[in-house]
Write an enzyme that holds these catalytic residues in place. Sequence first.
Site, mmCIF file in Angstrom:
data_model
loop_
_atom_site.group_PDB
_atom_site.id
_atom_site.type_symbol
_atom_site.label_atom_id
_atom_site.label_comp_id
_atom_site.label_asym_id
_atom_site.label_seq_id
_atom_site.Cartn_x
_atom_site.Cartn_y
_atom_site.Cartn_z
ATOM 1 C CD GLU B 49 -13.904 16.088 3.246
ATOM 2 O OE1 GLU B 49 -14.046 17.139 2.560
ATOM 3 O OE2 GLU B 49 -14.440 15.015 2.951
ATOM 4 C CG ASN B 50 -8.035 18.779 0.215
ATOM 5 O OD1 ASN B 50 -9.194 19.170 0.378
ATOM 6 N ND2 ASN B 50 -7.293 19.192 -0.785
#
Lengths: 236, 215
Positions: B49-50
């Site tokens: 997600e990052n």
Amino acid sequence: MIDKQVSSIPEAIADISDGATVMIGGFGASGSPIELIHALIDQGTRDLTVINNNTGNGEVGLAALIGNGQVRKMICSFPKSSQSKVFPELYSAGKIELELVPQGTLAERIRAAGAGIPAFYTPTTVGTVLAEGKESREFDGRRYVMEPWLQADFALIKSEVADRHGNLLYNKTARNFSPIMAMAATTTIVQSKRLVAPGEINPEHVVTPGIFVDRIVEVAQPVHEDTLIGQGRAYP
Amino acid sequence: MSIGWTREQMAARAAQDIADGAYVNLGIGIPELIAQFVPEGREFVYHTENGLLGMGPPPSEDEKDLDLMNAGKKYVTAAAGASYFHHADSFSMIRGGHIDVCVLGTMQVAENGDIANWSTGAPGAIPAVGGAMDLVQGVKQIYVITQHETKHGEPKLVERCSMPLTGPGVVSRIYTDLAVVEVTPDGFRLVELAPGISFDEVEQKTGAPILPPAR
């Protein structure tokens, strides 16, 4: 001539005043503008609302800013950290406010602010307690929750390379929230590891176009949050 | 006496159900082990997600880059063909339905596909949601890997979640130490038993009715 460079870190953040809303780039330890945050601690600015995915690690950077009592409210998706007790202790004691926002909604609220879109609909949180009290609507047979944009007075950003126009490159996953925060804040302040002449960054490669950046200060050898934590350091 | 699957075997079993070329997001814990058990001849592309698509294995000490981590804040590498992007793009991949499979751990999962894996709802707990609610609403297939029961011997597969939901009606498959279970319009249905496990044992340890395998 456009030149967004400033000569010192204290000068770069001098106009951040008490009560300001400040977006701080970084996810976990990567991309955190430690030097700008520490300057904000030195300056003693209080009553801040801070927007970041987390609440800092160890007793440096964002965790130190919170621990120093300078933050009134955190807006974040994941305030717990195995590496810091600073926020949980203040929160449990009722000394800091929390607005919990799912990570993707947090990112999109920031992006929307930068894009001039005051609200949008998302499926995230539908059917959960985090949707309670929020306006919702059906589109094509599916329910969505309305979320407002998230604006800020300042954004503090770390970049790898910058030029005097404010064009930015980041390093790997240190990019995270920084490009959208740069768009969403009234004043975007960047600490960059390298400053290069205009033209040295290939226009095809620019990640944040300079229009979203207001000030750049060179921090040639930035410390990394994980390094400081590994050394058991606390700030100040 | 139960034998069942180990954590690694649960991950390996789940990996069998992921198609070649799938874009995959793996939660923290047992789901992460899936990357070690990619079936021969298949390639999965991992999203974190990052801001990384094409996440590679953990780095050696020499390879370690402090600016290259995953959503669990562990250091990782970037595989050949990887790309970096900002958070709004990353969650557009999730919310926009571009990720094929997400495999998550959970505290509870219900017979209607409801999942509760972000908060126990205990008073005084500090709420922390991260990207879980975006993932369960946006990713095409939500698989769960979990022990069949809690450490206290309570069922994790239940009729209705008692903890706050992460998302309603989103889970399609569950991989436990005892069985593979699918969520159907008629409730839980057994797909496969782990070695040495009987249907009766699974039925007894499941907090909702469970149908025998189809056919």
